[in-house]
Enzyme design. Sequence first.
Site, PDB file in Angstrom:
ATOM      1  N   GLY A 135       0.798  -1.245   0.170  1.00  0.00           N
ATOM      2  CA  GLY A 135       0.078   0.120  -0.090  1.00  0.00           C
ATOM      3  C   GLY A 135       0.948   1.043  -0.004  1.00  0.00           C
ATOM      4  N   ASN A 184      -4.585  -2.480   0.446  1.00  0.00           N
ATOM      5  CA  ASN A 184      -4.248  -1.838  -0.712  1.00  0.00           C
ATOM      6  C   ASN A 184      -5.250  -2.489  -1.670  1.00  0.00           C
ATOM      7  OD1 ASN A 184      -3.098  -1.205  -3.100  1.00  0.00           O
ATOM      8  ND2 ASN A 184      -1.218  -1.984  -2.645  1.00  0.00           N
ATOM      9  N   SER A 188       0.043  -6.042  -5.444  1.00  0.00           N
ATOM     10  CA  SER A 188       0.698  -7.288  -6.100  1.00  0.00           C
ATOM     11  C   SER A 188       0.604  -8.463  -5.409  1.00  0.00           C
ATOM     12  CB  SER A 188       2.125  -6.860  -6.757  1.00  0.00           C
ATOM     13  OG  SER A 188       2.291  -5.471  -7.051  1.00  0.00           O
ATOM     14  N   GLY A 411       5.036  -6.086  -0.765  1.00  0.00           N
ATOM     15  CA  GLY A 411       5.583  -5.298   0.289  1.00  0.00           C
ATOM     16  C   GLY A 411       5.498  -6.143   1.603  1.00  0.00           C
TER      17      GLY A 411
END
Length: 1120
Positions: A135, A184, A188, A411
């Site tokens: 995010g 987010n 990904s 992340g």
Amino acid sequence: MGSILYPALSKLSIRKKEEVDENGDANMEGALIARDKVGVQDFVLLDSHTSEAAFLNNLRKRYQENLIYTYIGSLLVSVNPYQELDIYTVSQMQLYRGVNFFELPPHLYAIADNAYRVMCNEYNNHFILISGESGAGKTEASKKILQYYAVTCPTTEQLQTVRDRLLLSNPVLEAFGNAKTLRNDNSSRFGKYMDIQFDFKGAPVGGHILSYLIEKSRVVHQNHGERNFHIFYQLLEGGDKDLLCWLGLERNPQKYTYLIQGRCAKVFSINDKNDWKIVRKAFSIIDFTEKDIEHLFGIVATVLHLGNIQFEEDSNGHAIIRDGSQIKWISKLLGAHLSILQEALTHRKIEARSEEVLSPLNVDLAFYARDAVAKAIYGRTFTWLVNKINGSLANQDSTQKTVIGLLDIYGFEVLDTNSFEQFCINYCNEKLQQLLIEMTLKAEQEEYELEGIEWEPIPYFNNKIICDLVEQKHKGIISILDEECLRPGEATDLSFLEKLEEKVGDHAHFVTRKLADQKTRKSIDWVDFRLLHYAGEVTYCAVGFLEKNNDLLYRNLKEVLCNSKNSIIRDCFLLSELDNRRRPETVATQFKNSLTSLIEILMSKEPSYIRCIKPNENKEPGKFDDFLIRHQVKYLGLMEHLRVRRAGFAYRRKYELFLQRYKSLCPATWPHWHGPAAEGVERLIKHIGYKPEEYKLGRFINGFINRKKPLCPENRDFVRLSQYYYLMKLRDHLPKNVLDKSWLQPPSILEETSEMLQKICMRNLVRKYCRGLTAERKVQLQQKVVTSAVFSGKKEGYLESLSQPFLETRLKAASPAIGVPPCHIEWRDITAGLFSDWGYWQPYGTESHKPEQNSLGEENDLNPKVLQLIRGEIIKYVTPVIKYDRNGFKARERLLVLTQSSAYVVEMAKIKQQIQYLNDLSLFAWRLGKALKDDFVRISTSNLSDGIVVIHVPEDNKQKGDVILQCEHVFETVTKLCILANKQSLVKVVKGSLRFRVGSGKEGTMVFTVGPEPQVFKDKTGQLTVVRPQLSPGRHLVLPPLDLHLQRAQPPVPGSPGGTETPPKAGGDHPVSVTCMRCQPQESLDENQSLFLWLGTERSLQDETSPHISPGISDATGLL
């Protein structure tokens, strides 16, 4: 020889920055006012550069003015604005094109342009590492950089197609690989590394994408508030009516089980219909054929239909599919035979020698098979998709290319429930953090030291210790997980957790509920383990780790997919797989290997860094959460990076490049300088007027750049200087004793040499220590080595026993009720015989092994009748024991007397039992004509702290059955017994239960369990149950000395561990139970006691984080 110039941050450079920042305004007062309002654009210019508060304040000022970018030297800090900003226009791109790095305000485009210009000028490869938690804006940053290259790089009409494919590969991969998570909306769920290839003119001519570990489990399960992958919703929302009809789909996502678990199919911030149009356009440009697109959407629809298959149980408990509508659609879309597909979903094919058997599945296994095939289809299709895009981006020109790599990877994640996927994601982030440390903080400080520049080291946290915890060979979490997945027998997530506690339980960054203190335990469940990552604590739920790591697909399902008429499925599931009987690598090992390859790729390139920060958890524009951002600043190491940059030199260039760039500023160097480049640079900077404190001239920079290559003329002098400085420094920092695990960290080129020196040093310290030992101390150590080999890592209380020296007798502690005085005893150096297998044998009869005179005095003699019955044998050891007889397992107080040839169980003045054993002394007696026999088969003891020892005897022996004993000093007793009997290889530490011989042809079972208090009793089934009390963390069981009170034991309460359903009848024969002493905390070990650990190849308890040093038992004992 190349060298380097280190210009300091001079007043000139600071003034230039401020002038640029304020658009050329010469009014100093106005500049200061503006600076106070918007902060400085480079943290290196902060007055209070060591203050975290000043750092956050500067970040806040800029964020509130929508200035989301700030430098730390050449590193870019980016704060996600959660809104569209007008700073990514084509005019902005042209503004940053070809401009020196610090001439314009901080921007992504400046990082991208600087990497591009250096690549073109120096013809080397670069990569841009974009990092931060989920995010923080990593994916958007990588897209902006890709757009910048597409617009600003030179191109032709022919290359325009490559540029468009590079740009449009992003929305395709995002559709199939990104999803909404709690943190987010476009997270990904896979890792992506893209190389953009440039020709000698600097034009983009191709690309290549590497993908890492797509989160396949999301296909079948989503947490509340999350969605499946975007493509499912885009297809239903944007696909035309005819397409949906052909696929057998309805437009409403609520109709599909795989899409409704998160309960948020519609998201305000996501326009699925518009995104569908972009994806459809991208397919046509990336060179997908209509057949490819048809089969690809057929696979997406297949996954949705699979999720709607429901299983029921027939009369035999087998799974059946009642409603066949969904499976008919799957059969059509995959081109698979309907009956074969239905059979594959409800049966499992088992190979038994030369034949194959179909075994029906129950409902639970059928759902598992359904989900497994859905995950396998989607995961492999995503890999096919990446390969298809790579094919369209491939450049056919064989000439050498330079590349700029973009790393956009998931992340750091901390969710409410963290599973196998979060473990892999956070391990990946640990590796990237380690890379950043290696290439910035560590490498830069090494560079200053090796260049001979005065430097005070900046401390920083090196997360290598965490990476080793996860990935270390044979000892790391991944190796332990693989071991559980691959070992025979029934492995479970709980057995994996237990193995973790056993093997890495002493690691400072690992904790479970069992290992935690009272306060921490409340926040950890029984199925959880917690890792202390560089970014903070993360608690992982072990449930599902083994299943996800195995990622197995039943063979008959794989056969169906291999024979599919869908061309993509056929490409993904090759027929050759059916002939390969080797077990595939586990998911964690594949991921670890791919990460290792990625790190090698990145290490070969010149780096640029972008650190992304998430300003708040709610994705609100303008909201600056101090606590959240302070945490990110801390774990991203931004303050340490700032201190290194501030204390060091922001601009560094090789002499030749610096001279070429600035030679026009000095008449002596323009237009050509004919001497050494270093002298030309010195002449140039003196002409400009730099003061000595504003720059430093380094040495051996060319050697430093080539330090990782084999020895060559470019790095020879550098390597020799490194060796000299390291050895001189090492001389003053050698360990002082065998417990000192400190060792000077070597430069990378000397790691192998350093490892050899460390081993030599440790062996010398061991030799010195051993030569200073007394004869008595040597015997103690030799016995402790045997104890370590037998019990280390197998039995509770082993570590605690190290602080207790072995004695020659335990009779002094015996109860007066036993009615015998302490024994007359000696312990000769019989342990020497133990080491015959290792080459350190001294035969009996040599000087060092002559029998010693008894020295304990007459008051310590055994009962004379016992001594007479033993007939003058040399007594080696005596200890009080409790013997459980074979008639109802009644407890009897006895003495265990060990001689050189027999073990005696003694009551008062009687020998109740003699057990002879075969050793070197009895062989010697046999040669003299005495009878030779061996009543001794093996020794068994439990893995718990219950003091139980079972001596097994042969079935054809006159002994009536195995001998069951309980003693206080079990490690000491078993060690001395196995040494005397030469049975050290036949000691077995069992878990759960063991079988023992009661009499001729009869066997009994002994069960070991844990309960509220220690007991030994015969249960309703006739088993002998041994109960060890529950222990609190950090404490161990201490059996009482045998002046204990014997009492009738009550069986455990029904429902408790080892409990029975009903208590025994009153007045029955209750077994005798040992009342345990109060548990005591573990004692700290002194130097000699810790050495037992080292000699036994155990880690020293005094330094839990030190590396494991073990030259081997044979080496250590040989020195003795």
